[in-house]
Write a protein that holds these residues in place. Sequence first.
Motif, PDB file in Angstrom:
ATOM      1  N   GLU A  31       0.809  -1.230   0.000  1.00 42.54           N
ATOM      2  CA  GLU A  31       0.000   0.000   0.000  1.00 42.54           C
ATOM      3  C   GLU A  31       0.837   1.274   0.000  1.00 42.54           C
ATOM      4  OE1 GLU A  31       0.472  -1.010   4.382  1.00 42.54           O
ATOM      5  OE2 GLU A  31       0.278  -2.063   2.501  1.00 42.54           O
ATOM      6  N   THR A 101      -2.843   1.308   9.296  1.00 36.60           N
ATOM      7  CA  THR A 101      -3.012  -0.053   8.790  1.00 36.60           C
ATOM      8  C   THR A 101      -3.159  -0.993   9.984  1.00 36.60           C
ATOM      9  OG1 THR A 101      -0.597  -0.300   8.704  1.00 36.60           O
ATOM     10  CG2 THR A 101      -1.692   0.399   6.686  1.00 36.60           C
ATOM     11  N   THR A 190      -0.107  -5.044   8.057  1.00 33.87           N
ATOM     12  CA  THR A 190      -1.012  -5.021   6.906  1.00 33.87           C
ATOM     13  C   THR A 190      -0.285  -5.059   5.568  1.00 33.87           C
ATOM     14  OG1 THR A 190      -2.788  -3.922   8.116  1.00 33.87           O
ATOM     15  CG2 THR A 190      -2.794  -3.663   5.735  1.00 33.87           C
ATOM     16  N   ASN A 191       0.833  -4.326   5.442  1.00 36.58           N
ATOM     17  CA  ASN A 191       1.518  -4.320   4.145  1.00 36.58           C
ATOM     18  C   ASN A 191       1.988  -5.725   3.753  1.00 36.58           C
ATOM     19  OD1 ASN A 191       3.441  -3.936   6.326  1.00 36.58           O
ATOM     20  ND2 ASN A 191       5.007  -3.586   4.779  1.00 36.58           N
ATOM     21  N   TYR A 250      -8.697  -0.237  -0.914  1.00 34.71           N
ATOM     22  CA  TYR A 250      -8.388  -1.107   0.226  1.00 34.71           C
ATOM     23  C   TYR A 250      -9.598  -1.486   1.070  1.00 34.71           C
ATOM     24  CZ  TYR A 250      -3.761   0.349  -1.214  1.00 34.71           C
ATOM     25  OH  TYR A 250      -2.643   0.592  -1.956  1.00 34.71           O
ATOM     26  N   VAL A 254      -6.883  -0.491   4.818  1.00 29.88           N
ATOM     27  CA  VAL A 254      -6.038   0.676   5.039  1.00 29.88           C
ATOM     28  C   VAL A 254      -6.983   1.870   5.173  1.00 29.88           C
ATOM     29  CG1 VAL A 254      -4.240   2.144   4.049  1.00 29.88           C
ATOM     30  CG2 VAL A 254      -4.190  -0.325   3.640  1.00 29.88           C
TER      31      VAL A 254
END
Length: 258
Positions: A31, A101, A190-191, A250, A254
């Motif tokens: 992201e 995130t 999250t990434n 997202y 996100v």
Amino acid sequence: MTQLVLAAGLIAGLTVSASAESIKVGVTPGEHAEIMDLVKELAAKKGLDIEVIEFSDYVVPNQALADGELDANSFQHQPYLDAQIEARGFDIVSVAQTINTPMGIYSHKVKSLDELEDGASVAIPNDPTNGGRALLILADKGLITLKDGVGLKASPLDITANPKNIDFKELDAAQLPRSLEDVDAAAINTNYALEAGLNPVEDAITRESEKSPYFNVIAVRPEDKDAPWLKTLIETYHSPEVKSFIESEYKGSVVTAW
């Protein structure tokens, strides 16, 4: 007359090109890179040329920024930046909030934390800030108890009660999605979850609050915090176009932090 108009147009084009500023911004895949690619596209219309440089870990982008190899970076949350400055002495500062995130707990073996059996293995990031973040989620969900006042710097040594005798495995953050085959659950940023094809909203068995203190930031060296290019970068990042992209792309995985 036509020649004069063409010449004027060429001169104007050269002037715009000559006045455009170029900067290098460090990001991590996923992201952060995807959003910055859009920022790059929008900023180009304002005369700011952004070279987006991807890094595969969380340490090098700060070192590169401190060393002058980057003009800014956009990949980390504020507590992580604070910890890096304290541990490594980086002379860099945050100048704007970007996204949040929420970290999630994922599992291929159980559908809720309640299903974890005695002695279950749970993988968490091995860097102190994100490891502490994972422990705070588990403490908030009642799986463990932490020392009073430990705050954001919690580590497995700060666990005062562990009723299910959870076996914590501290792993590099990027490796956590792959660990799901070997552990009962894992706390994944999250990434890295998105990069591994996980859907944080649908696949996580629990997530931290969107209002957590782990908002991400743009960081620069102190001497650049009032630079005109930085104002353009921040204004572009905080634009309606970027906000709309984050919301549509997202779908809650996100969220914007500004």
